[in-house]
Design a protein around this motif. Sequence first.
Motif, short mmCIF file in Angstrom:
data_model
loop_
_atom_site.label_atom_id
_atom_site.label_comp_id
_atom_site.label_asym_id
_atom_site.label_seq_id
_atom_site.Cartn_x
_atom_site.Cartn_y
_atom_site.Cartn_z
N UNK A 1 12.05 3.46 -9.67
CA UNK A 1 12.77 4.67 -9.26
C UNK A 1 12.03 5.91 -9.74
N UNK A 2 11.50 5.84 -10.98
CA UNK A 2 10.73 6.97 -11.50
C UNK A 2 9.48 7.21 -10.65
N UNK A 3 8.80 6.07 -10.35
CA UNK A 3 7.60 6.18 -9.52
C UNK A 3 7.94 6.73 -8.14
N UNK A 4 9.07 6.27 -7.59
CA UNK A 4 9.49 6.76 -6.27
C UNK A 4 9.77 8.25 -6.31
N UNK A 5 10.47 8.67 -7.38
CA UNK A 5 10.76 10.09 -7.53
C UNK A 5 9.45 10.90 -7.65
N UNK A 6 8.51 10.35 -8.45
CA UNK A 6 7.22 11.01 -8.61
C UNK A 6 6.46 11.07 -7.27
N UNK A 7 6.54 9.92 -6.53
CA UNK A 7 5.89 9.89 -5.22
C UNK A 7 6.51 10.91 -4.28
N UNK A 8 7.85 11.02 -4.33
CA UNK A 8 8.54 12.00 -3.49
C UNK A 8 8.13 13.42 -3.87
N UNK A 9 8.01 13.65 -5.21
CA UNK A 9 7.57 14.96 -5.66
C UNK A 9 6.14 15.25 -5.20
N UNK A 10 5.27 14.22 -5.35
CA UNK A 10 3.89 14.37 -4.90
C UNK A 10 3.82 14.62 -3.39
N UNK A 11 4.66 13.87 -2.66
CA UNK A 11 4.69 14.03 -1.20
C UNK A 11 5.16 15.43 -0.83
N UNK A 12 6.17 15.92 -1.55
CA UNK A 12 6.66 17.27 -1.28
C UNK A 12 5.59 18.31 -1.58
N UNK A 13 4.89 18.11 -2.73
CA UNK A 13 3.81 19.03 -3.08
C UNK A 13 2.70 18.99 -2.04
#
Length: 294
Positions: free
Chosen positions: A55-67
């Motif tokens: 979940x943390x990685x997913x959230x990080x991936x989502x943040x990276x994707x948003x960036x």
Amino acid sequence: MFCKIVSLSIFLSLAHSQDEDAITKLQNAVLVLQHRVSVTEAQLEKTQTRLTQADVKLQQAEMNAATLKTQLTSQLNTAVKRLQETGVALSKEGARIAMAEKEIQRLKDNSGTTFVHWGRTSCPGTPSTTLVYSGAVGGTHYTSQGGAADYVCLPPNPQWNKYGNGGLSSSMYGAEYEQVDNLFGKKNAAKFHDNDVVCAVCHVASRSSQIMIPARRQCQSGWTKEYEGYLMATYEGQGGKKLFTCVDENPEVARGSFEDKNGALMYRVIAQCGSLQCPNYVQGRELTCVVCTK
């Protein structure tokens, strides 16, 4: 009675013994279940930990994707802006090119050069050469000490303005061929001698410079030959002077003009050795000429 009591005690002992075995088995089963529950709970805990990490990685991936999306959107907007600016610049450059092409065409339309085809009423058949007008050659009388030194190509239909009679003036005479038998062939000598000289003014649209080269029959490299002929001028023993003029090697005469009225005369020009280097020039030989454009 005693026997019954003994039998009952034995039965009870056996029953108690069986119960203990059952309890022991049950306790063992409970221990096994407890172990399995512990193992399962440990596995669940590990799974939960992995899920949390995922979940943390997913959230990080989502943040990276948003960036990344923000960055790509910014880059795309910048690219679109640059493309629009380039389009505007190209449009302006295209307008400038169109104006330049228009100016070049205007210069082409207004450029070119003119020359006189002496001795002919038509222009040479070179590309882009057209007839402006044809006429007769005129000039100052061959005995005149004054007047003009050049021959001119007179149009056949003069236009007058104010005019009057009397007073001092300069005069315009027609021009005649004189003693040209060696120039145009003995069989044609009678045809040209004392006949009036004709001319044509020609325009060359695609070339902007013209030159007459004496003593040559061919133009320099890069130049277009309009026509070749012979140098002619007035006789040096007469009072008047005329500019050297290149007359076509195949001249014409004005119809019905054979009459010895003199006027502005045209004689052949010959080489005189001395200050003129011989060779390559030859004493007494008629000088050729060529008219070239570029």
